[in-house]
Motif scaffolding. Structure first.
Motif, mmCIF file in Angstrom:
data_model
loop_
_atom_site.group_PDB
_atom_site.id
_atom_site.type_symbol
_atom_site.label_atom_id
_atom_site.label_comp_id
_atom_site.label_asym_id
_atom_site.label_seq_id
_atom_site.Cartn_x
_atom_site.Cartn_y
_atom_site.Cartn_z
ATOM 1 N N ASP A 149 0.877 -1.162 0.061
ATOM 2 C CA ASP A 149 0.013 0.097 -0.043
ATOM 3 C C ASP A 149 0.871 1.141 -0.126
ATOM 4 O O ASP A 149 0.837 2.314 -0.873
ATOM 5 C CB ASP A 149 -0.751 0.144 1.221
ATOM 6 N N GLN A 150 1.841 1.064 0.699
ATOM 7 C CA GLN A 150 2.853 2.439 0.974
ATOM 8 C C GLN A 150 3.704 2.535 -0.347
ATOM 9 O O GLN A 150 3.855 3.582 -0.696
ATOM 10 C CB GLN A 150 3.472 2.489 2.146
ATOM 11 N N CYS A 153 1.641 4.057 -2.922
ATOM 12 C CA CYS A 153 1.527 5.631 -3.098
ATOM 13 C C CYS A 153 2.521 6.235 -3.169
ATOM 14 O O CYS A 153 2.507 7.377 -3.814
ATOM 15 C CB CYS A 153 1.113 5.938 -1.381
ATOM 16 N N LEU A 193 -7.433 2.621 -2.120
ATOM 17 C CA LEU A 193 -7.259 3.985 -2.585
ATOM 18 C C LEU A 193 -8.382 4.571 -3.204
ATOM 19 O O LEU A 193 -8.947 5.678 -2.771
ATOM 20 C CB LEU A 193 -5.901 4.316 -3.307
ATOM 21 N N VAL A 198 -9.208 8.522 -3.039
ATOM 22 C CA VAL A 198 -7.995 8.963 -3.318
ATOM 23 C C VAL A 198 -7.715 8.975 -5.033
ATOM 24 O O VAL A 198 -7.060 9.908 -5.552
ATOM 25 C CB VAL A 198 -6.684 8.380 -2.688
ATOM 26 N N ARG A 211 -4.527 14.354 -3.747
ATOM 27 C CA ARG A 211 -3.041 14.152 -3.627
ATOM 28 C C ARG A 211 -2.670 14.361 -2.387
ATOM 29 O O ARG A 211 -1.830 13.730 -1.677
ATOM 30 C CB ARG A 211 -2.301 15.084 -4.410
ATOM 31 N N LEU A 214 -3.089 11.132 -0.582
ATOM 32 C CA LEU A 214 -2.070 10.440 -0.993
ATOM 33 C C LEU A 214 -0.756 10.500 -0.286
ATOM 34 O O LEU A 214 -0.186 9.358 0.129
ATOM 35 C CB LEU A 214 -1.948 10.436 -2.442
ATOM 36 N N GLU A 215 -0.356 11.915 0.014
ATOM 37 C CA GLU A 215 0.804 11.960 0.668
ATOM 38 C C GLU A 215 0.788 11.356 2.100
ATOM 39 O O GLU A 215 1.802 11.038 2.472
ATOM 40 C CB GLU A 215 1.161 13.608 0.706
ATOM 41 N N SER A 218 1.202 7.597 2.119
ATOM 42 C CA SER A 218 2.596 7.172 1.715
ATOM 43 C C SER A 218 3.662 6.982 2.830
ATOM 44 O O SER A 218 3.303 7.918 3.750
ATOM 45 C CB SER A 218 3.109 7.997 0.631
#
Length: 248
Positions: A149-150, A153, A193, A198, A211, A214-215, A218
């Motif tokens: 997942d990370q 991102c 997501l 997202v 976004r 999303l950041e 991450s």
């Protein structure tokens, strides 16, 4: 009407002085960069460098088994083919177009001639290479210690930073090959997501609609690469979230 592609759409080329541009620009060749095109394979002798304008190129390491994993991405912030001016002439990685578009191609000898003037191009290329090494190192750490997942991102954010908009054309299978993971893992991560609002994903097209979120999702690897790239290459436009609303 679509905006014409210009050399200055590549930020490295745009950062050069008028004097250097006058020496290099007449030798730039505009080329199409279709999705999936292989620019060079592992061990090939490099003859050209590529300056992407609205395309993204992935550098992959490919194992004997055929398995692969991405080590870095190159877009309008840089160039493909650093081995040419570093003296190696070849590289063990494969360069493949990850997001289709355009680029400018330059004969390697032309770049080396300008590099060997020991002027501004040399400084710029070395700073870019350090930023690229940072991205490679952080990618290795991320692939080892962070979840799919990370990683997804991080990959989406790095790609967005190298494109003029917030849309990517990319199949889940290709993303899985880039990350070196199973396609099912990418499908699950992309689904999460999408459910969180997202991204929107349909038929190989990804649109990032939040976004900021999303950041947040991450890992720290994206920010490490972004911060070092901004420090080394201050000519790059600052990453913006305008037009990409946050629901946080």
């Amino acid at each position: 009407m679509a905006e014409a592609i210009m050399p200055q759409h590549n930020h490295l080329l745009a950062a050069l002085s008028g004097e250097v541009q006058q020496r290099l620009f007449p030798h730039l060749e505009p080329v199409e960069m279709p999705l999936g095109k292989v620019l060079y394979e592992s061990g090939d002798t490099l003859r050209h460098v590529y300056f992407p304008t609205d395309s993204i190129v992935s550098l992959l390491y490919v194992m004997e088994s055929g398995a692969s994993a991405e080590i870095s991405v190159v877009g309008n912030e840089g160039l493909v083919g650093v081995a040419l001016f570093m003296g190696g002439e070849s590289t063990p990685s494969r360069a493949i177009v990850q997001s289709g578009g355009h680029a400018y191609r330059l004969l390697g000898q032309r770049l080396k001639d300008e590099f060997n003037r020991h002027g501004e191009l040399l400084v710029l290329m070395l700073r870019y290479t350090q930023a690229l090494i940072t991205q490679m190192a952080q990618t290795a750490v991320c692939n080892r210690h962070h979840s799919i997942d990370q990683q997804l991102c991080r990959w989406l954010l790095l790609s967005l930073d190298r494109l003029p908009g917030n849309n990517l054309t990319m199949t889940q299978e290709l993303i899985a090959n880039m990350l070196g993971v199973r396609r099912e893992g990418v499908t699950e991560a992309a689904g999460k997501l999408q459910r969180q609002g997202v991204i929107e994903y349909s038929r190989g097209h990804i649109t990032v609609i939040d976004r900021h979120k999303l950041e947040q999702l991450s890992c720290e690897c994206y920010e490490v690469v972004k911060r070092e790239t901004d420090r080394l290459l201050p000519y790059l436009p600052q990453r913006k979230t305008a037009g990409l609303p946050s629901t946080a």
